[in-house]
Design an enzyme around this catalytic site. Structure first.
Site, PDB file in Angstrom:
ATOM      1  N   LYS A  66      -0.210   7.353  -9.791  1.00  0.00           N
ATOM      2  CA  LYS A  66       0.603   6.455  -8.959  1.00  0.00           C
ATOM      3  C   LYS A  66       1.892   6.050  -9.665  1.00  0.00           C
ATOM      4  CE  LYS A  66      -2.920   5.011  -5.806  1.00  0.00           C
ATOM      5  NZ  LYS A  66      -3.657   3.960  -5.129  1.00  0.00           N
ATOM      6  N   GLY A  88       0.830  -1.212   0.000  1.00  0.00           N
ATOM      7  CA  GLY A  88       0.000   0.000   0.000  1.00  0.00           C
ATOM      8  C   GLY A  88       0.855   1.249   0.000  1.00  0.00           C
ATOM      9  N   LYS A  95      -9.895  -3.190  12.408  1.00  0.00           N
ATOM     10  CA  LYS A  95      -8.472  -3.097  12.770  1.00  0.00           C
ATOM     11  C   LYS A  95      -8.188  -3.924  14.025  1.00  0.00           C
ATOM     12  CE  LYS A  95      -7.279   1.427  10.799  1.00  0.00           C
ATOM     13  NZ  LYS A  95      -6.732   2.764  11.074  1.00  0.00           N
ATOM     14  N   TYR A 136      -2.069   7.086   0.874  1.00  0.00           N
ATOM     15  CA  TYR A 136      -1.879   8.374   1.558  1.00  0.00           C
ATOM     16  C   TYR A 136      -0.702   8.348   2.530  1.00  0.00           C
ATOM     17  CZ  TYR A 136      -2.630  12.629   4.183  1.00  0.00           C
ATOM     18  OH  TYR A 136      -2.430  13.851   4.777  1.00  0.00           O
ATOM     19  N   ILE A 137      -0.724   7.468   3.511  1.00  0.00           N
ATOM     20  CA  ILE A 137       0.372   7.448   4.494  1.00  0.00           C
ATOM     21  C   ILE A 137       1.514   6.552   4.009  1.00  0.00           C
ATOM     22  CG2 ILE A 137      -0.461   5.544   5.978  1.00  0.00           C
ATOM     23  CD1 ILE A 137       1.182   8.886   7.163  1.00  0.00           C
ATOM     24  N   GLY A 138       1.183   5.590   3.138  1.00  0.00           N
ATOM     25  CA  GLY A 138       2.193   4.643   2.664  1.00  0.00           C
ATOM     26  C   GLY A 138       3.403   5.300   2.033  1.00  0.00           C
ATOM     27  N   ARG A 171       1.044  -3.460  -7.762  1.00  0.00           N
ATOM     28  CA  ARG A 171       0.314  -4.189  -8.799  1.00  0.00           C
ATOM     29  C   ARG A 171       0.760  -3.658 -10.157  1.00  0.00           C
ATOM     30  NH1 ARG A 171      -3.975  -2.930  -5.263  1.00  0.00           N
ATOM     31  NH2 ARG A 171      -4.663  -1.263  -6.644  1.00  0.00           N
ATOM     32  N   ARG A 186      -5.614  -7.154  14.696  1.00  0.00           N
ATOM     33  CA  ARG A 186      -4.687  -7.280  15.839  1.00  0.00           C
ATOM     34  C   ARG A 186      -4.826  -8.661  16.489  1.00  0.00           C
ATOM     35  NH1 ARG A 186      -4.621  -1.755  19.573  1.00  0.00           N
ATOM     36  NH2 ARG A 186      -3.920  -0.304  17.955  1.00  0.00           N
TER      37      ARG A 186
END
Length: 308
Positions: A45, A11, A133, A15-17, A36, A137
């Site tokens: 991208k 990923g 999420k 955004y944060i990747g 990909r 975990r």
């Protein structure tokens, strides 16, 4: 020099990747990004992928939904960091399965980078995202996979450029809408710093099987305090409109996706105080700016200065 783990980001063009990929490459870790085929040819991208190449990142072709491609990629690295988006959170079970089969991964960072999902008081639709999420975990722990969960609270870039005012492109100069009474304290971190702290945690035994909270002292503010800071910077008093909890809950129910998700997260943070309403205990967590006092992070005050 200490051995630096080989890091794979899944990923990485998200955004944060992209910040985590960059931080990893710049810190001297051998850095890999799973991409990909379609990502490489994507006009937006594709540019990011070229930037990654320029930083010395190795691209591995693979897909979350292709088990063999994941196993093959994981066998080449030591650490897997997932930064997949909202819609793919549940599908991280596929990453866990591939980590189990590969058998060589020293640490897994699932896609977190927000509230501590084990300590939230959220309403729908944020409640389900947080619960997903939390399920990842539990699955990671049940499989005995070594992990680190990064709770980085708010992305500065989501909130500070507009002070969470819908429809604005810069911070308000006339009036400001404040959720709840404006007194719950929240944490705002610049995305580059989240990348830096995340990568610092990778080879640190103190962060193994722990939650890493990114809560630097100078980035903890209530909504009222942020507004006061902004008023001081622009030398002007804003008209303040407070939205009581009941009204916010009604707005959440009546708003379309993704507005309802954003409002529900704002409710969790600014009304329930879910960034700061618990103490970090050594049994489950550590705080990044205490572990790495040498990291020069961007403060909220410095961040807001660019908009004055």
């Amino acid at each position: 020099m200490a051995h630096k783990s080989k890091i794979l980001i899944i990923g990485g063009t998200g955004y944060i990747g992209k910040f985590i990929v960059e931080a990893s490459a710049k810190s001297g870790h051998p850095t890999f990004a799973l991409v990909r085929e379609s990502t490489v040819s994507d006009p937006v991208k594709g540019k990011l992928v070229e930037k990654f190449k320029g930083l010395g990142v190795t691209l591995l072709h693979g897909d979350l939904y292709d088990h063999e491609s994941l196993v093959k990629a994981f066998k080449q690295v030591d650490v897997v960091i997932s930064t997949v988006g909202h819609l793919q959170l549940a599908d991280q079970v596929k990453i866990i399965a591939a980590i189990k089969e590969a058998g060589n991964i020293k640490r897994f960072f699932p896609s977190e980078f927000g509230n501590d999902v084990d300590r939230v008081h959220a309403v729908e639709p944020a409640k389900t995202a947080f619960a997903t999420k939390a399920e990842i975990r539990r699955k990671t722990e049940a499989e005995g996979i070594p992990y680190t969960y990064v709770s980085s609270n708010f992305f500065a870039g989501y909130f500070l450029p507009t002070l969470a005012q819908p429809g604005l492109t810069s911070p308000p100069r006339e009036k400001v809408v404040i959720f709840g009474d404006g007194n719950a304290r929240a944490v705002f971190n610049k995305e580059d710093d989240i990348g830096t702290y995340t990568i610092r945690a990778v080879d640190d035994p103190r962060t193994l099987n722990k939650i890493v909270y990114i809560k630097p002292a100078k980035n903890i503010y209530s909504f009222n305090e942020i507004v006061a800071l902004w008023e001081k910077k622009i030398g002007k008093t804003l008209e303040k409109i407070y939205v009581p909890e009941e009204k916010l809950l009604k707005d959440i129910q009546e708003s379309p996706i993704p507005i309802n998700v954003i409002l529900a997260i704002n409710h969790s943070v600014f009304v329930k105080g879910d960034h700061t309403n618990f103490e970090i205990e050594a049994s489950f967590g550590v705080e990044a700016s205490e572990l790495y006092p040498d990291v020069k992070y961007t403060t909220v005050e410095e961040y807001l200065q660019q908009f004055v």
